[in-house]
Design a protein around this motif. Structure first.
Motif, PDB file in Angstrom:
ATOM      1  N   SER A   1       1.814  -0.330 -19.568  1.00 24.27           N
ATOM      2  CA  SER A   1       1.040   0.893 -19.797  1.00 24.27           C
ATOM      3  C   SER A   1       1.959   2.041 -20.240  1.00 24.27           C
ATOM      4  O   SER A   1       1.613   2.816 -21.140  1.00 24.27           O
ATOM      5  N   ALA A   2       3.142   2.134 -19.610  1.00 25.81           N
ATOM      6  CA  ALA A   2       4.085   3.191 -19.987  1.00 25.81           C
ATOM      7  C   ALA A   2       4.599   2.985 -21.403  1.00 25.81           C
ATOM      8  O   ALA A   2       4.756   3.951 -22.168  1.00 25.81           O
ATOM      9  N   VAL A   3       4.858   1.740 -21.787  1.00 21.39           N
ATOM     10  CA  VAL A   3       5.335   1.455 -23.144  1.00 21.39           C
ATOM     11  C   VAL A   3       4.265   1.791 -24.170  1.00 21.39           C
ATOM     12  O   VAL A   3       4.552   2.382 -25.223  1.00 21.39           O
ATOM     13  N   ARG A   4       3.016   1.428 -23.894  1.00 17.47           N
ATOM     14  CA  ARG A   4       1.931   1.753 -24.814  1.00 17.47           C
ATOM     15  C   ARG A   4       1.759   3.260 -24.952  1.00 17.47           C
ATOM     16  O   ARG A   4       1.548   3.783 -26.055  1.00 17.47           O
ATOM     17  N   ASP A   5       1.861   3.972 -23.824  1.00 12.84           N
ATOM     18  CA  ASP A   5       1.744   5.428 -23.876  1.00 12.84           C
ATOM     19  C   ASP A   5       2.899   6.037 -24.678  1.00 12.84           C
ATOM     20  O   ASP A   5       2.695   6.972 -25.473  1.00 12.84           O
ATOM     21  N   SER A   6       4.122   5.514 -24.492  1.00 13.22           N
ATOM     22  CA  SER A   6       5.270   6.015 -25.250  1.00 13.22           C
ATOM     23  C   SER A   6       5.105   5.749 -26.736  1.00 13.22           C
ATOM     24  O   SER A   6       5.424   6.606 -27.579  1.00 13.22           O
ATOM     25  N   ALA A   7       4.602   4.558 -27.084  1.00 17.91           N
ATOM     26  CA  ALA A   7       4.394   4.232 -28.496  1.00 17.91           C
ATOM     27  C   ALA A   7       3.364   5.161 -29.129  1.00 17.91           C
ATOM     28  O   ALA A   7       3.528   5.597 -30.277  1.00 17.91           O
ATOM     29  N   ARG A   8       2.308   5.479 -28.386  1.00 21.21           N
ATOM     30  CA  ARG A   8       1.291   6.395 -28.931  1.00 21.21           C
ATOM     31  C   ARG A   8       1.871   7.798 -29.133  1.00 21.21           C
ATOM     32  O   ARG A   8       1.615   8.447 -30.158  1.00 21.21           O
ATOM     33  N   ARG A   9       2.643   8.275 -28.168  1.00 18.72           N
ATOM     34  CA  ARG A   9       3.236   9.611 -28.298  1.00 18.72           C
ATOM     35  C   ARG A   9       4.232   9.660 -29.452  1.00 18.72           C
ATOM     36  O   ARG A   9       4.280  10.638 -30.208  1.00 18.72           O
TER      37      ARG A   9
ATOM     38  N   LEU B   1      13.207   6.626 -24.742  1.00 17.25           N
ATOM     39  CA  LEU B   1      13.971   5.987 -23.663  1.00 17.25           C
ATOM     40  C   LEU B   1      13.093   5.074 -22.815  1.00 17.25           C
ATOM     41  O   LEU B   1      13.609   4.203 -22.109  1.00 17.25           O
ATOM     42  N   ALA B   2      11.782   5.273 -22.854  1.00 17.19           N
ATOM     43  CA  ALA B   2      10.873   4.432 -22.066  1.00 17.19           C
ATOM     44  C   ALA B   2      10.586   3.094 -22.734  1.00 17.19           C
ATOM     45  O   ALA B   2       9.981   2.211 -22.120  1.00 17.19           O
ATOM     46  N   LEU B   3      11.018   2.922 -23.986  1.00 20.04           N
ATOM     47  CA  LEU B   3      10.792   1.653 -24.674  1.00 20.04           C
ATOM     48  C   LEU B   3      11.693   0.578 -24.075  1.00 20.04           C
ATOM     49  O   LEU B   3      12.901   0.775 -23.945  1.00 20.04           O
TER      50      LEU B   3
END
Length: 205
Positions: free
Chosen positions: A36-44, A76-78
């Motif tokens: 979920s964090a990776v998907r959110d980072s990709a969207r941002r 960095l969250a990727l």
């Protein structure tokens, strides 16, 4: 005795089973949270690069420092190292795209370079989101990476060079005037004879 052994064995099995189930559930929850964090980072990151591409199309010369700082922090969250490295290269080149030396050495002007960088970052994020192989680097971006260190070296050398002093200024005259040579005495110093040395034939007793 046998009944006590069976009871202890059943309790140990129940305890181990409970611990394993708890660990598996916790691992699954962490994996779900990470995805979920990776998907959110990709969207941002996608929103940031779209905004940068629109700004370059509008004719803005330099990237927004706040947007690039946000993109650097979010990247960095990727979890994928290759994706994180590729996005980091794009963000760094976006920051340096306004340097004249980089444009001259690579042959890519600032507006076109920023559009290429943003398009490539969006392609990388899309491939990562779909689980596909990362796209190859475009030739223009590869050229920018190849000349990046040389361009930064030339740029830092030009900004840190000492100012030129006019030839007629007092500072230049003081620097060009040679220092006076030390005075040499014309008096001849006679050497003192060493003890036990034979006297010359012309010396008097």
């Amino acid at each position: 005795m046998n009944e006590l052994t069976l009871v202890l064995t059943g309790a140990a099995i129940s305890l181990v089973t409970s611990a394993v189930v708890t660990w598996l559930l916790g691992r699954q929850a962490r994996q779900t949270q990470d995805r979920s964090a990776v998907r959110d980072s990709a969207r941002r990151l996608t929103a940031v690069f779209i905004a940068e591409r629109d700004a370059s199309t509008a004719g803005t010369e330099a990237g927004s420092p706040s947007r690039l700082a946000e993109a650097e922090a979010v990247s960095l969250a990727l979890t994928d190292r290759k994706v994180r490295g590729r996005i980091g290269d794009v963000i760094r080149l976006l920051r340096e795209s306004g340097i004249t030396e980089l444009q001259e050495l690579s042959g890519v002007r600032s507006g076109r370079g920023r559009s290429l960088l943003c398009d490539h970052a969006l392609d990388v994020l899309g491939a990562h989101f779909r689980g596909e192989r990362l796209p190859a680097l475009p030739e223009a971006i590869r050229k920018m990476l190849d000349v990046e260190n040389e361009a930064l070296g030339i740029h830092s050398g030009s900004t840190l060079s000492s100012p030129v002093v006019p030839s007629g200024s007092p500072v230049a005259s003081a620097e060009e005037e040679p220092a006076p040579a030390p005075a040499v005495s014309s008096r001849k110093v006679r050497s003192k004879p060493r003890p036990g040395a034979p006297r010359s034939a012309g010396s008097q007793d």
